[in-house]
Motif scaffolding. Structure first.
Motif, PDB file in Angstrom:
ATOM      1  N   SER A   1      43.125  43.280  29.604  1.00  0.00           N
ATOM      2  CA  SER A   1      41.940  43.986  30.373  1.00  0.00           C
ATOM      3  C   SER A   1      41.755  43.169  31.537  1.00  0.00           C
ATOM      4  O   SER A   1      41.366  42.108  31.514  1.00  0.00           O
ATOM      5  CB  SER A   1      40.760  44.330  29.445  1.00  0.00           C
ATOM      6  N   LEU A   2      41.490  43.689  32.671  1.00  0.00           N
ATOM      7  CA  LEU A   2      41.043  42.726  33.790  1.00  0.00           C
ATOM      8  C   LEU A   2      40.306  43.737  34.746  1.00  0.00           C
ATOM      9  O   LEU A   2      40.478  44.768  34.888  1.00  0.00           O
ATOM     10  CB  LEU A   2      42.556  42.564  34.824  1.00  0.00           C
ATOM     11  N   ASP A   3      39.321  42.917  35.304  1.00  0.00           N
ATOM     12  CA  ASP A   3      38.501  43.586  36.558  1.00  0.00           C
ATOM     13  C   ASP A   3      39.298  44.207  37.750  1.00  0.00           C
ATOM     14  O   ASP A   3      40.098  43.380  37.983  1.00  0.00           O
ATOM     15  CB  ASP A   3      37.582  42.554  36.926  1.00  0.00           C
TER      16      ASP A   3
END
Ligand code: NI
Length: 139
Positions: A10-12
């Protein structure tokens, strides 16, 4: 190489956008290869913190051609160390300056000791060491 596992991260959105722009500029065909390289680089960096790690290195030196006995001092240091010097190349840069590139293999601590001794010699103007592991522990 072991079994391949798929992982989800999960990444910004903005962070991922910047990463994609960077790897696009660098020429990576996909994120997976770029992420593998980042992981290898971090593991390599961590291994190099141990002075007993087997590594390869390039020592670059720019020095004054007219400096008395410097070439023989550099040779003397190379003979006196328990390191495997793979190749040593000399380039005449201009009337005053020479470049010496020494490629060697050995333990990180020994490589750094030799590099420090060379760089601190009178007449050596610039010195840089580039180290990496041999890659044998990285898939
Ligand atoms: Ni020269």
């Amino acid at each position: 190489m072991g079994k391949i596992e798929r992982v989800g991260v999960s990444l910004d959105e903005e962070l991922l956008g910047r990463f994609d722009a960077l790897i696009g500029k660098q020429g990576y065909a996909n994120r997976s290869e770029a992420i593998r390289d980042l992981i290898r680089a971090r593991l390599d960096q961590q291994q190099l913190e141990k002075s007993s790690t087997e590594a390869v290195a390039a020592i670059l030196l720019v020095y004054d051609h007219h400096s008395t006995n410097l070439t023989s001092k550099l040779n003397h240091l190379q003979h006196n160390h328990l390191l495997q010097i793979i190749v040593s190349t000399h380039v005449h840069l201009d009337h005053y300056n020479c470049l010496e590139v020494i490629i060697l293999k050995g333990k990180v601590g020994e490589i750094q000791k030799l590099a420090d001794q060379m760089i601190s010699l009178k007449g050596v103007k610039l010195g840089r060491t580039n180290l990496m592991t041999t890659g044998k522990d990285l898939a």
